[in-house]
Design a protein around this motif. Structure first.
Motif, PDB file in Angstrom:
ATOM      1  N   THR A   2       0.811  -1.219   0.000  1.00  0.00           N
ATOM      2  CA  THR A   2       0.000   0.000   0.000  1.00  0.00           C
ATOM      3  C   THR A   2       0.845   1.269   0.000  1.00  0.00           C
ATOM      4  N   VAL A   3       2.065   1.195   0.482  1.00  0.00           N
ATOM      5  CA  VAL A   3       2.929   2.381   0.511  1.00  0.00           C
ATOM      6  C   VAL A   3       3.815   2.456  -0.727  1.00  0.00           C
ATOM      7  N   LEU A   4       4.441   1.359  -1.091  1.00  0.00           N
ATOM      8  CA  LEU A   4       5.407   1.367  -2.193  1.00  0.00           C
ATOM      9  C   LEU A   4       4.799   0.983  -3.527  1.00  0.00           C
ATOM     10  N   GLY A   5       3.751   0.180  -3.515  1.00  0.00           N
ATOM     11  CA  GLY A   5       3.236  -0.375  -4.747  1.00  0.00           C
ATOM     12  C   GLY A   5       3.857  -1.730  -5.033  1.00  0.00           C
ATOM     13  N   THR A   6       3.227  -2.478  -5.924  1.00  0.00           N
ATOM     14  CA  THR A   6       3.702  -3.836  -6.201  1.00  0.00           C
ATOM     15  C   THR A   6       5.064  -3.847  -6.873  1.00  0.00           C
ATOM     16  N   ALA A   7       5.285  -2.966  -7.850  1.00  0.00           N
ATOM     17  CA  ALA A   7       6.532  -2.983  -8.620  1.00  0.00           C
ATOM     18  C   ALA A   7       7.738  -2.681  -7.732  1.00  0.00           C
ATOM     19  N   ILE A   8       7.649  -1.638  -6.910  1.00  0.00           N
ATOM     20  CA  ILE A   8       8.775  -1.271  -6.052  1.00  0.00           C
ATOM     21  C   ILE A   8       8.992  -2.327  -4.963  1.00  0.00           C
ATOM     22  N   THR A   9       7.904  -2.890  -4.445  1.00  0.00           N
ATOM     23  CA  THR A   9       8.028  -3.914  -3.410  1.00  0.00           C
ATOM     24  C   THR A   9       8.764  -5.133  -3.934  1.00  0.00           C
ATOM     25  N   GLU A  10       8.503  -5.532  -5.190  1.00  0.00           N
ATOM     26  CA  GLU A  10       9.178  -6.691  -5.761  1.00  0.00           C
ATOM     27  C   GLU A  10      10.652  -6.430  -6.006  1.00  0.00           C
ATOM     28  N   ARG A  11      11.007  -5.194  -6.367  1.00  0.00           N
ATOM     29  CA  ARG A  11      12.404  -4.892  -6.686  1.00  0.00           C
ATOM     30  C   ARG A  11      13.233  -4.515  -5.470  1.00  0.00           C
ATOM     31  N   SER A  12      12.588  -4.090  -4.400  1.00  0.00           N
ATOM     32  CA  SER A  12      13.315  -3.606  -3.229  1.00  0.00           C
ATOM     33  C   SER A  12      13.943  -4.768  -2.468  1.00  0.00           C
ATOM     34  N   ILE A  13      15.164  -4.570  -2.004  1.00  0.00           N
ATOM     35  CA  ILE A  13      15.851  -5.600  -1.212  1.00  0.00           C
ATOM     36  C   ILE A  13      15.243  -5.695   0.182  1.00  0.00           C
ATOM     37  N   PHE A  14      15.002  -4.548   0.820  1.00  0.00           N
ATOM     38  CA  PHE A  14      14.355  -4.492   2.124  1.00  0.00           C
ATOM     39  C   PHE A  14      13.118  -3.613   2.005  1.00  0.00           C
ATOM     40  N   PRO A  15      11.976  -4.179   1.608  1.00  0.00           N
ATOM     41  CA  PRO A  15      10.773  -3.350   1.385  1.00  0.00           C
ATOM     42  C   PRO A  15      10.312  -2.601   2.626  1.00  0.00           C
ATOM     43  N   VAL A  33      13.369   0.856  12.366  1.00  0.00           N
ATOM     44  CA  VAL A  33      13.120  -0.414  11.688  1.00  0.00           C
ATOM     45  C   VAL A  33      14.426  -1.172  11.485  1.00  0.00           C
ATOM     46  N   LEU A  34      15.465  -0.462  11.103  1.00  0.00           N
ATOM     47  CA  LEU A  34      16.758  -1.106  10.876  1.00  0.00           C
ATOM     48  C   LEU A  34      17.294  -1.727  12.156  1.00  0.00           C
ATOM     49  N   MET A  35      17.171  -1.021  13.269  1.00  0.00           N
ATOM     50  CA  MET A  35      17.622  -1.579  14.540  1.00  0.00           C
ATOM     51  C   MET A  35      16.787  -2.789  14.942  1.00  0.00           C
ATOM     52  N   SER A  36      15.479  -2.745  14.672  1.00  0.00           N
ATOM     53  CA  SER A  36      14.617  -3.891  14.984  1.00  0.00           C
ATOM     54  C   SER A  36      15.013  -5.106  14.169  1.00  0.00           C
ATOM     55  N   VAL A  37      15.342  -4.887  12.888  1.00  0.00           N
ATOM     56  CA  VAL A  37      15.757  -6.005  12.027  1.00  0.00           C
ATOM     57  C   VAL A  37      17.073  -6.603  12.522  1.00  0.00           C
ATOM     58  N   ILE A  38      18.011  -5.749  12.898  1.00  0.00           N
ATOM     59  CA  ILE A  38      19.308  -6.237  13.383  1.00  0.00           C
ATOM     60  C   ILE A  38      19.134  -7.040  14.670  1.00  0.00           C
ATOM     61  N   ILE A  39      18.333  -6.522  15.591  1.00  0.00           N
ATOM     62  CA  ILE A  39      18.108  -7.231  16.858  1.00  0.00           C
ATOM     63  C   ILE A  39      17.375  -8.549  16.603  1.00  0.00           C
ATOM     64  N   GLY A  40      16.356  -8.520  15.728  1.00  0.00           N
ATOM     65  CA  GLY A  40      15.628  -9.747  15.418  1.00  0.00           C
ATOM     66  C   GLY A  40      16.503 -10.793  14.759  1.00  0.00           C
ATOM     67  N   ASP A  41      17.356 -10.369  13.829  1.00  0.00           N
ATOM     68  CA  ASP A  41      18.264 -11.317  13.172  1.00  0.00           C
ATOM     69  C   ASP A  41      19.275 -11.892  14.152  1.00  0.00           C
ATOM     70  N   PHE A  42      19.684 -11.091  15.127  1.00  0.00           N
ATOM     71  CA  PHE A  42      20.625 -11.603  16.133  1.00  0.00           C
ATOM     72  C   PHE A  42      20.008 -12.773  16.891  1.00  0.00           C
ATOM     73  N   PHE A  43      18.776 -12.611  17.350  1.00  0.00           N
ATOM     74  CA  PHE A  43      18.135 -13.699  18.088  1.00  0.00           C
ATOM     75  C   PHE A  43      17.842 -14.888  17.184  1.00  0.00           C
ATOM     76  N   LYS A  44      17.511 -14.617  15.912  1.00  0.00           N
ATOM     77  CA  LYS A  44      17.253 -15.717  14.983  1.00  0.00           C
ATOM     78  C   LYS A  44      18.514 -16.544  14.757  1.00  0.00           C
ATOM     79  N   VAL A  45      19.624 -15.875  14.497  1.00  0.00           N
ATOM     80  CA  VAL A  45      20.883 -16.587  14.301  1.00  0.00           C
ATOM     81  C   VAL A  45      21.288 -17.327  15.573  1.00  0.00           C
ATOM     82  N   ALA A  46      21.055 -16.712  16.733  1.00  0.00           N
ATOM     83  CA  ALA A  46      21.409 -17.362  17.999  1.00  0.00           C
ATOM     84  C   ALA A  46      20.604 -18.641  18.206  1.00  0.00           C
ATOM     85  N   LEU A  47      19.317 -18.615  17.870  1.00  0.00           N
ATOM     86  CA  LEU A  47      18.484 -19.803  18.030  1.00  0.00           C
ATOM     87  C   LEU A  47      18.934 -20.927  17.089  1.00  0.00           C
TER      88      LEU A  47
END
Length: 219
Positions: free
Chosen positions: A84-97, A118-132
């Motif tokens: 709804t914010v970026l549109g379908t075309a940009i969402t498909e091409r974006s690396i981090f939508p 958002v970037l800090m949330s992604v980094i923290i979430g990935d840290f716990f994911k990799v740890a698990l």
């Protein structure tokens, strides 16, 4: 907070969601089976390694279904926000939508570019994911070779470090390897291995019941 900022900034355009399933239900089903079911729901196999460590097994089922439901709702919300914010075309091409989505938030001169949150949330979430995943791999190796899991931590860390540098030296190659693994590697852990273990559990339970019935049968 992020949803409120997006609504106040007027960046959400619900018309971007149309047309709904313009190519029919077949592409949606194909994507769900080949990609979206394995990632992230197929990764629940990681949590199966922690079942022996649970102190209250009676609450495990309820907590598991609650986590799956909550995670599914969050993923649906994120997908709707991106489109709804970026549109379908940009969402498909974006690396981090999601990061690009919140980069559109701008309220006068006071609130601008909250994508850092958002970037800090992604980094923290990935840290716990990799740890698990790291801990699950250490437990699996210790169970296979009969070693204390603390002795496998260093070897697992070295393998992960070397593999990350050799197999995916760039971001594009990392995404390509991930796409290929979703098609060829993840199905082993999502479909084949669980079905085999389920069949083995049924055979083992039937043998146990047969043995118990023979023991209790009067001579």
């Amino acid at each position: 907070m992020g949803n409120t900022l997006l609504i106040l900034s007027g960046s959400i355009r619900l018309k971007e969601l149309k047309p709904v399933m313009s190519q029919g239900f077949k592409p949606v089903l194909r994507s769900a089976i080949r990609e979206r079911l394995a990632n992230p729901y197929g990764e629940m196999i990681c949590f199966m390694m922690f079942i022996p460590c649970v102190h209250k097994p009676s609450q495990m089922t309820r907590a598991g279904y609650g986590g799956i439901l909550a995670g599914g709702i969050v993923l649906i919300e994120v997908a709707i926000l991106n489109v709804t914010v970026l549109g379908t075309a940009i969402t498909e091409r974006s690396i981090f939508p999601l990061l690009s989505t919140f980069a559109n938030v701008q309220l006068s001169e006071y609130v601008q570019r909250p994508d850092v949150i958002v970037l800090m949330s992604v980094i923290i979430g990935d840290f716990f994911k990799v740890a698990l995943f790291f801990y699950a791999a250490a437990i699996a190796i210790s169970d296979i070779f009969g070693l204390p899991y603390r002795k496998t931590l260093l070897s697992c860390g070295v393998i992960v470090l070397l593999w990350s540098q050799i197999e995916t030296p760039s971001l594009s190659e990392h995404f390509e390897f991930g796409r290929q693994s979703l098609i060829y590697i993840h199905p082993l852990f999502v479909y084949i291995f669980p079905v085999l273990f389920f069949l083995l559990a049924l055979v083992r339970r039937s043998r146990v019941r047969r043995g118990n019935s023979q023991k209790t049968r009067p001579s």
